[in-house]
Design an enzyme around this catalytic site. Structure first.
Site, PDB file in Angstrom:
ATOM      1  N   CYS A  50       5.599 -58.940 -57.450  1.00 57.08           N
ATOM      2  CA  CYS A  50       4.560 -58.978 -56.404  1.00 57.08           C
ATOM      3  C   CYS A  50       3.172 -58.935 -57.015  1.00 57.08           C
ATOM      4  O   CYS A  50       2.249 -59.617 -56.544  1.00 57.08           O
ATOM      5  CB  CYS A  50       4.720 -57.806 -55.442  1.00 57.08           C
ATOM      6  N   THR A  51       3.008 -58.143 -58.077  1.00 54.35           N
ATOM      7  CA  THR A  51       1.690 -58.031 -58.711  1.00 54.35           C
ATOM      8  C   THR A  51       1.256 -59.383 -59.271  1.00 54.35           C
ATOM      9  O   THR A  51       0.110 -59.803 -59.097  1.00 54.35           O
ATOM     10  CB  THR A  51       1.731 -56.958 -59.820  1.00 54.35           C
TER      11      THR A  51
END
Ligand code: BEZ
Length: 227
Positions: A50-51
């Site tokens: 996600c980052t």
């Protein structure tokens, strides 16, 4: 048996909702306004894939903006968590994330948009409640859902592909054409089957008839994108 909600499909009007975001409260339809919108969910803040995804969307945000397209993220975390995480995203990716991220702790929007998978035991919170999957909804200024993508938690998305879909949709809307496999702006487009060949020749003098059902044409240079 309980009534199931009407499934969201391509062509459905994007359901409206009110939500808290990192940029303040929003009414989604007001947020859309006269813009295109990419609404996308991620499973959880402070997780590796996600980052990388949010950093990539942040870096590409100016390109979406050039196309009149706003970005808005979502997960079942709080806006305070999002705010802390954005600092990490910018540090790691060298981005300057400006788009709002919805804090959907109670999964109100996630359930409305069906951003939850059937059963993924690896993607639940400490109470066993499902996190969101990697959903992407591309919504046009009429608030119609034009694209729905779903990715599993294990697979990061391709931001260039999301941008390419926006380009294809906007080019198709503007010029009444369709786009072939792996098309990118500047490539030949396909004349829509509903346009008769005689009429198509007038509009697209450089059109090539590969088969009666496959007619391709370049767009004039100033028409290669919708902008
Ligand atoms: C990730 O972003 O790396 C991730 C998030 C939830 C489940 C699996 C992977």
């Amino acid at each position: 048996m309980a009534d199931r909600p009407e499934p969201l499909r391509l062509g459905s009007i994007a359901p409206n909702f009110k939500a808290e975001t990192t940029k303040g409260p929003i009414d989604f339809h007001e947020f859309i306004g006269d813009n295109w919108v990419v609404l996308f969910s991620h499973p959880e803040d402070f997780t590796p894939v996600c980052t990388t995804e949010l950093g990539a969307f942040a870096k590409l945000e100016p390109e979406f903006a050039k196309r009149g397209c706003k970005l808005i993220g979502l997960s079942a975390n709080t806006i305070d968590s999002h705010g802390d995480w954005i600092k990490d995203i910018n540090e790691i990716s060298g981005s300057n994330l400006q788009f709002p991220i919805i804090g959907d702790k109670n999964r109100q929007v996630a359930l409305l948009y069906d951003m939850i998978d059937h059963q993924d035991a690896t993607n639940v919170d400490s109470k066993g409640i499902a996190f969101t999957i990697r959903s992407v909804f591309i919504i046009d200024p009429k608030k119609t859902i034009r694209t729905i993508l779903s990715y599993p938690a294990s697979t990061g998305r391709n931001t260039a592909e999301v941008l390419r879909i926006v380009d294809s949709l906007q080019t198709g809307d503007k010029h009444k054409v369709t786009t072939p496999i792996n098309w990118v702006p500047g490539d030949d487009v396909i004349v829509h089957p509903s346009v008769k060949t005689e009429q198509a020749k007038e509009i697209w003098p450089d059109m090539k008839i590969v088969k009666p059902y496959l007619r391709v044409t370049p767009l004039p240079k100033d028409k290669t994108t919708a902008a």
